[in-house]
Design a protein around this motif. Structure first.
Motif, PDB file in Angstrom:
ATOM      1  N   THR A   1      50.639  23.087  70.994  1.00  0.00           N
ATOM      2  CA  THR A   1      51.904  23.460  70.363  1.00  0.00           C
ATOM      3  C   THR A   1      52.510  22.274  69.621  1.00  0.00           C
ATOM      4  OG1 THR A   1      52.341  25.116  72.077  1.00  0.00           O
ATOM      5  CG2 THR A   1      54.220  24.364  70.774  1.00  0.00           C
ATOM      6  N   VAL A   2      52.530  21.116  70.269  1.00  0.00           N
ATOM      7  CA  VAL A   2      53.093  19.916  69.634  1.00  0.00           C
ATOM      8  C   VAL A   2      52.225  19.506  68.443  1.00  0.00           C
ATOM      9  CG1 VAL A   2      53.655  17.470  69.947  1.00  0.00           C
ATOM     10  CG2 VAL A   2      54.181  19.106  71.762  1.00  0.00           C
ATOM     11  N   GLY A   3      50.906  19.625  68.594  1.00  0.00           N
ATOM     12  CA  GLY A   3      50.009  19.295  67.487  1.00  0.00           C
ATOM     13  C   GLY A   3      50.236  20.198  66.286  1.00  0.00           C
ATOM     14  N   ALA A   4      50.388  21.513  66.547  1.00  0.00           N
ATOM     15  CA  ALA A   4      50.643  22.470  65.457  1.00  0.00           C
ATOM     16  C   ALA A   4      51.992  22.197  64.814  1.00  0.00           C
ATOM     17  CB  ALA A   4      50.595  23.893  65.999  1.00  0.00           C
ATOM     18  N   ARG A   5      52.972  21.898  65.615  1.00  0.00           N
ATOM     19  CA  ARG A   5      54.311  21.588  65.099  1.00  0.00           C
ATOM     20  C   ARG A   5      54.264  20.354  64.199  1.00  0.00           C
ATOM     21  NH1 ARG A   5      57.568  17.232  64.652  1.00  0.00           N
ATOM     22  NH2 ARG A   5      59.767  17.776  64.608  1.00  0.00           N
TER      23      ARG A   5
ATOM     24  N   VAL B   1      55.537  20.102  55.442  1.00  0.00           N
ATOM     25  CA  VAL B   1      56.885  20.265  54.881  1.00  0.00           C
ATOM     26  C   VAL B   1      57.405  18.939  54.349  1.00  0.00           C
ATOM     27  CG1 VAL B   1      59.289  20.822  55.442  1.00  0.00           C
ATOM     28  CG2 VAL B   1      57.436  22.246  56.336  1.00  0.00           C
ATOM     29  N   ARG B   2      57.167  17.884  55.096  1.00  0.00           N
ATOM     30  CA  ARG B   2      57.634  16.556  54.706  1.00  0.00           C
ATOM     31  C   ARG B   2      56.993  16.124  53.378  1.00  0.00           C
ATOM     32  NH1 ARG B   2      60.215  12.951  57.908  1.00  0.00           N
ATOM     33  NH2 ARG B   2      60.199  10.757  57.278  1.00  0.00           N
ATOM     34  N   GLY B   3      55.671  16.341  53.297  1.00  0.00           N
ATOM     35  CA  GLY B   3      54.969  15.959  52.073  1.00  0.00           C
ATOM     36  C   GLY B   3      55.411  16.780  50.879  1.00  0.00           C
ATOM     37  N   CYS B   4      55.616  18.078  51.119  1.00  0.00           N
ATOM     38  CA  CYS B   4      56.031  18.977  50.033  1.00  0.00           C
ATOM     39  C   CYS B   4      57.413  18.595  49.498  1.00  0.00           C
ATOM     40  CB  CYS B   4      56.036  20.421  50.529  1.00  0.00           C
ATOM     41  SG  CYS B   4      56.453  21.640  49.264  1.00  0.00           S
ATOM     42  N   MET B   5      58.341  18.319  50.398  1.00  0.00           N
ATOM     43  CA  MET B   5      59.712  18.003  49.982  1.00  0.00           C
ATOM     44  C   MET B   5      59.779  16.658  49.273  1.00  0.00           C
ATOM     45  SD  MET B   5      61.965  19.408  53.200  1.00  0.00           S
ATOM     46  CE  MET B   5      63.505  19.301  52.302  1.00  0.00           C
ATOM     47  N   ALA B   6      58.989  15.707  49.764  1.00  0.00           N
ATOM     48  CA  ALA B   6      59.017  14.381  49.157  1.00  0.00           C
ATOM     49  C   ALA B   6      58.237  14.355  47.849  1.00  0.00           C
ATOM     50  CB  ALA B   6      58.453  13.346  50.134  1.00  0.00           C
ATOM     51  N   GLY B   7      57.076  15.059  47.800  1.00  0.00           N
ATOM     52  CA  GLY B   7      56.217  14.997  46.626  1.00  0.00           C
ATOM     53  C   GLY B   7      56.584  15.979  45.537  1.00  0.00           C
TER      54      GLY B   7
ATOM     55  N   PRO C   1      64.881  13.982  50.228  1.00  0.00           N
ATOM     56  CA  PRO C   1      64.583  13.444  51.568  1.00  0.00           C
ATOM     57  C   PRO C   1      64.253  14.581  52.539  1.00  0.00           C
ATOM     58  CG  PRO C   1      66.618  12.505  50.697  1.00  0.00           C
ATOM     59  CD  PRO C   1      66.245  13.650  49.801  1.00  0.00           C
ATOM     60  N   PRO C   2      63.185  14.460  53.280  1.00  0.00           N
ATOM     61  CA  PRO C   2      62.836  15.506  54.257  1.00  0.00           C
ATOM     62  C   PRO C   2      63.803  15.498  55.434  1.00  0.00           C
ATOM     63  CG  PRO C   2      61.357  13.639  54.473  1.00  0.00           C
ATOM     64  CD  PRO C   2      62.205  13.368  53.275  1.00  0.00           C
ATOM     65  N   PRO C   3      64.035  16.639  56.067  1.00  0.00           N
ATOM     66  CA  PRO C   3      64.956  16.702  57.214  1.00  0.00           C
ATOM     67  C   PRO C   3      64.396  15.949  58.418  1.00  0.00           C
ATOM     68  CG  PRO C   3      63.813  18.792  56.923  1.00  0.00           C
ATOM     69  CD  PRO C   3      63.483  17.952  55.722  1.00  0.00           C
ATOM     70  N   ALA C   4      65.288  15.630  59.352  1.00  0.00           N
ATOM     71  CA  ALA C   4      64.926  14.822  60.512  1.00  0.00           C
ATOM     72  C   ALA C   4      63.871  15.501  61.385  1.00  0.00           C
ATOM     73  CB  ALA C   4      66.166  14.509  61.342  1.00  0.00           C
ATOM     74  N   TRP C   5      63.896  16.845  61.401  1.00  0.00           N
ATOM     75  CA  TRP C   5      62.984  17.549  62.320  1.00  0.00           C
ATOM     76  C   TRP C   5      61.521  17.404  61.900  1.00  0.00           C
ATOM     77  CZ3 TRP C   5      59.528  21.237  60.801  1.00  0.00           C
ATOM     78  CH2 TRP C   5      59.737  21.878  59.590  1.00  0.00           C
TER      79      TRP C   5
END
Length: 599
Positions: A370-374, A381-387, A392-396
């Motif tokens: 579960t943690v790995g999938a998360r 999401v982080r890469g998509c928002m930044a690239g 800035p990507p959200p903290a989560w």
């Protein structure tokens, strides 16, 4: 690295040594280590071994030791008197209880300052009392810092001790040596270093004078305990601790213990764990012209490169606490409260922790997945928002630490210590999280063998019977086995023996166990911690008269491993249940041995 902190590494440059100088230094090192191991009368050219000088040094040490004892007792008496005056004087603010608590906190902090100034045995005694739960809550809180932190000696002092023990400059042995200690305890501290052949090592150095003042310090602390009316409570604990502390003065013995435990454990568990070996005559990194890099006061050992298992515990604690609407820090503070009356048993997180059963490996694997999938989703999401969106990507979206398989690792740790206890009769009595590393290849690194206990074959058999009886819930057999182990109470009341055996060697005050045996010992159902404490220490059933040293150390080992399992996400584990297979194996071997002699 085993610990994540910055260190000031000193390349050993005390003047360049040519081959002749280095050879002379190496010869001096050999003589320096050899004479201490062989107990030769010659130490070094600068130290006289004449009887008159030795006698004078002994008298000087005795006088200084007595002065230390007088200083401690005088200051302790002054603190106690000041505390009494404060309580009587009081103030106009707050309730009487608040005034008493504030006065207790002040005296506890003053007592901590005194212990830190005295060092050595005083720190060890404070640690032991704190760990045994025999101190008032304010003292437990103040002295608790000693369980994780101890004062360190400055590098020049450490350097002098090593060079005096080895009989040569550091440059004759080490290519580099970290000035800052990576860890410190009551007897000595540990530094990282690199040998001339490139081998990375850890060097444990004993504090100066801690052994010299041991006897007088023991007498002063014992006298203080008598004045405080606590000597009877902690007599057996202190007796065991004093014996163990004396063994800790000889690092040669610790080196032998490391070798013995490695020889016992690694043939069976070597693919799953690593144990550092001392740099002695059997080690390939020991220079050919030297006998050993271990002396009574310096222990050089392999350095295990790994991450403290604590790193994997903290995220689990945070997830658990968040699920129940609290923080990890708040939950730790509640669970570490030594005063039973102040544990918030209405807190949902506390209730969940106290009632938590054993967690299966399959549940642990599910959490890992579960943690790995998360983390995978968060990375995308982080890469998509930044690239793509340049925002800035959200903290989560920050990655979380993937937990270890806590149930599997806990089983491994219990198996290793069960093997040590019953097959070898030599076990590490303090296997806390700080002594467990996760190595890059997935193995566990097990370090620090300064606190070990030996069990005779005669001691192991009743212990095996006790663990099997507890695990099988055979209550009629628990008390007799506990008494055979050496436990004694004033009236030999089997009810106290049954209760203590479960609290100490099963799952602690686990509600299922307590409610199951409650009718047999006359305790109310669903008893809270305060009520339970009144039955254990409040003399409602009987009065403990003797708790043998080997039981104290085994109880510590059992509870530390259970607590480690809890923090690793394995749930509340029964020490007796985890050790059962090793106990049964020992009992079977004893029966076969007896039968073979009969035939």
């Amino acid at each position: 690295m085993a610990y994540s902190s910055m260190h000031d590494t000193e390349p050993i440059i005390e003047g360049t040594l040519d081959s002749q100088d280095r050879g002379a230094a190496s010869c001096s090192l050999f003589c320096g280590s050899h004479h201490r191991m062989a107990a030769s009368s010659s130490t070094s050219p600068s130290v006289s071994s004449s009887p008159s000088k030795s006698s004078a040094l002994g008298v000087c040490a005795t006088i200084t030791g007595v002065a230390r004892g007088a200083k401690f007792l005088t200051k302790a008496s002054s603190i106690a008197l000041s505390h009494a005056l404060r309580q009587n004087r009081g103030n106009n603010h707050g309730s009487e209880t608040e005034r008493q608590e504030e006065a207790s906190r002040q005296i506890a902090n003053e007592a901590l300052d005194l212990v830190l100034s005295m060092k050595g045995y005083y720190i060890k005694a404070a640690q032991t009392l704190c760990g045994a739960g025999q101190l008032p809550p304010e003292f437990e809180a103040a002295f608790g810092v000693l369980l994780d932190q101890c004062p360190r000696e400055e590098f020049p002092v450490v350097k002098h001790i090593i060079e005096e023990e080895f009989g040569c400059p550091l440059s004759a042995v080490f290519a580099s040596f970290d000035k800052d200690a990576i860890a410190a305890a009551s007897v000595g501290q540990v530094h990282f270093a690199t040998l001339l052949d490139g081998a990375k090592v850890a060097v444990k150095v004993q504090y100066p004078e801690v052994e010299r003042f041991f006897t007088v310090d023991v007498q002063a602390v014992s006298f203080a305990m008598q004045l405080a009316g606590m000597h009877g409570k902690v007599k057996e604990v202190f007796k065991t601790m004093q014996s163990q502390f004396q063994h800790e003065f000889d690092y040669l013995q610790e080196a032998l213990v490391m070798r013995e435990i490695a020889d016992n454990v690694l043939p069976i568990y070597g693919e799953k764990v690593a144990i550092p070996l001392p740099i002695d005559e059997r080690h390939s990194s020991c220079p050919r012209n030297l006998q050993s890099l271990c002396t009574r006061k310096v222990l050089t050992m392999e350095r295990l490169e790994g991450v403290p298992v604590k790193k994997y515990m903290e995220p689990l604690m945070e997830m658990f606490a968040k699920h129940y609407g609290t923080t990890a820090e708040e939950l730790k503070q509640i669970m570490n409260t030594k005063d039973p009356s102040k544990i918030d048993t209405q807190n949902k997180a506390v209730q969940a922790a106290m009632n938590m059963g054993e967690v299966s490996e399959s549940k642990s694997r599910l959490l890992i997945c579960t943690v790995g999938a998360r983390n995978l989703v968060a990375t995308l999401v982080r890469g998509c928002m930044a690239g793509c969106f340049h925002i800035p990507p959200p903290a989560w979206t920050r990655p979380q630490t993937v937990p270890l398989n806590g149930p599997r690792l806990s089983r491994l740790l219990f198996d290793i210590h069960g093997h040590q206890i019953f097959q070898n009769g030599l076990f590490n009595s303090d296997p806390h999280a700080g002594n467990v590393l996760v190595l890059p290849d997935g193995r566990l690194g097990l370090i620090d063998y300064g606190a070990v206990t030996r069990l005779s074959e005669e001691q192991r058999t009743p212990l095996a019977e006790l663990f099997v009886a507890i695990a099988d819930e055979d209550d009629d057999a628990v008390a007799p086995a506990f008494f055979k182990c050496g436990f004694r109470s004033k009236r030999s009341d089997w009810r106290l023996a049954l209760l203590l055996a479960h609290v100490f060697f099963n799952r602690g005050p686990f509600p299922y166990d307590m409610n199951r045996i409650a009718p047999k010992i006359g305790m109310p159902q669903n008893a809270d911690i305060k009520t339970l404490d009144s039955y254990i220490r409040g003399r409602k059933l009987d009065v403990i008269e003797e708790f043998p040293g080997h039981l104290v150390m085994l109880q510590r080992c059992s509870m530390v491993l259970s607590g480690l399992g809890m923090e690793l996400g394995a749930g509340r584990l029964s020490a007796a249940g985890m050790f059962k297979q090793h106990a049964l194996k020992w009992l079977r071997q004893q029966r076969e041995h007896t039968q073979s002699h009969v035939l």
